[in-house]
Design a protein around this motif. Structure first.
Motif, PDB file in Angstrom:
ATOM      1  N   THR A 108      26.334 -17.399  -0.518  1.00 47.68           N
ATOM      2  CA  THR A 108      27.596 -17.522  -1.241  1.00 47.68           C
ATOM      3  C   THR A 108      27.520 -16.679  -2.512  1.00 47.68           C
ATOM      4  OG1 THR A 108      26.817 -19.409  -2.547  1.00 47.68           O
ATOM      5  CG2 THR A 108      27.821 -19.882  -0.407  1.00 47.68           C
ATOM      6  N   TRP A 129      28.019 -24.840  -3.868  1.00 46.27           N
ATOM      7  CA  TRP A 129      28.649 -26.154  -3.748  1.00 46.27           C
ATOM      8  C   TRP A 129      30.114 -26.031  -3.317  1.00 46.27           C
ATOM      9  CZ3 TRP A 129      32.986 -27.342  -6.587  1.00 46.27           C
ATOM     10  CH2 TRP A 129      33.284 -26.475  -7.649  1.00 46.27           C
ATOM     11  N   VAL A 184      30.215 -25.154   0.457  1.00 46.29           N
ATOM     12  CA  VAL A 184      29.946 -26.331   1.279  1.00 46.29           C
ATOM     13  C   VAL A 184      31.154 -27.258   1.291  1.00 46.29           C
ATOM     14  CG1 VAL A 184      28.526 -28.390   1.508  1.00 46.29           C
ATOM     15  CG2 VAL A 184      27.452 -26.203   0.941  1.00 46.29           C
ATOM     16  N   LEU A 185      31.733 -27.493   0.123  1.00 48.13           N
ATOM     17  CA  LEU A 185      32.902 -28.367   0.035  1.00 48.13           C
ATOM     18  C   LEU A 185      34.074 -27.783   0.823  1.00 48.13           C
ATOM     19  CD1 LEU A 185      34.271 -30.868  -1.141  1.00 48.13           C
ATOM     20  CD2 LEU A 185      34.828 -29.514  -3.187  1.00 48.13           C
TER      21      LEU A 185
END
Length: 282
Positions: free
Chosen positions: A241, A247, A250-251
């Motif tokens: 990423t 994070w 992933v979210l």
């Protein structure tokens, strides 16, 4: 990402056309899955859907060569949102407030992925990984040849998962093909994995949608074609990423897939309902 979303639009619209053709083919005679597919191929809606599938596949290839697999997988899962919107607009299928909310959730998840995604990984896939993809493709093909004879409540889930694994093999195999020269293509196990996985997944999905719970089969397909390929891209192909935004990626992935699962009934159901209501006497 634009190409991945374009592929989702093509696949989602194709689903509407192919669902009508598949149900009509089933109503016109018996036979096994191969016979069902042959009858469906004679209908213009199915052929138009195949043309859109072809265009979507080309866009998918471009996307897979540019951005991480996890972003493409989530975008392709969003084709269910496209199917729901197309069914609502063109077939006058009523979406509930919850389903419109799921469409918005899918869009939000894709927006997060678009912000967080980096470039595709720079690792070359190992020969072991290429042979593993071919082995999975062969297993999916075997499931497609014999799974149509199964019965029971778990049939749709198994066939849907199998179709998802087949489509996942296609996603990974595209990244494992480094050269388009005929000698190298013929010597690359990923080439055969792509062809076998895609064909087997197509057969499994046709069977699962026709003779089982559409929602269950489609949910299984979404899970199969997103989680596994995304993990392969991160662990073995180096997909990453943007700095500090893991994070968010992933979210966004989880949100987009969850929204797609909430729309799983649009694997086929709205088209069938619209067709039946159109022929119901007032």
């Amino acid at each position: 990402m634009v190409c991945a979303l374009g592929a989702a639009v093509c696949f989602g619209t194709a689903t509407v056309l192919q669902a009508v053709a598949t149900r009509s083919a089933a109503d016109s005679g018996g036979g096994g899955d191969a016979a069902l597919l042959l009858r469906a191929l004679r209908q213009w809606r199915y052929m138009a859907g195949l043309a859109l599938d072809g265009a979507g596949f080309l866009l998918q290839i471009v996307a897979l060569r540019s951005i991480p697999i996890y972003a493409v997988a989530a975008a392709l899962a969003s084709s269910l949102a496209v199917t729901g919107v197309v069914a609502a607009r063109l077939l006058h299928v009523r979406l509930s407030g919850t389903e419109w909310g799921a469409v918005a959730v899918v869009c939000a998840g894709l927006a997060m992925l678009g912000l967080a995604s980096g470039a595709e990984g720079d690792r070359e896939g190992s020969m072991a990984l290429k042979w593993a993809m071919l082995a999975i493709a062969v297993a999916v093909l075997a499931l497609g040849l014999f799974g149509g004879r199964w019965s029971g409540r778990g049939r749709a889930l198994v066939l849907g998962l199998g179709a998802g694994f087949g489509f996942g093999v296609v996603e990974v195999s595209v990244r494992l093909i480094d050269s388009l020269s005929p000698p190298e293509l013929l010597a690359n196990p990923a080439t055969y994995a792509l062809l076998l996985g895609g064909g087997a997944a197509f057969l499994l999905l046709t069977s699962a949608l026709q003779r089982g719970s559409v929602t269950t089969a489609t949910a299984g397909m979404v899970i199969g074609e997103t989680i596994g390929p995304a993990a392969v891209g991160v662990v073995w192909l180096g997909d990453r990423t943007r700095e500090g935004l893991a994070w968010l990626a992933v979210l966004g992935f989880l949100v987009a897939v969850a929204g797609a699962l909430a729309l799983a009934r649009f694997g086929e159901a709205p088209v069938v309902e619209a067709e039946e209501s159109a022929h119901t006497p007032a």
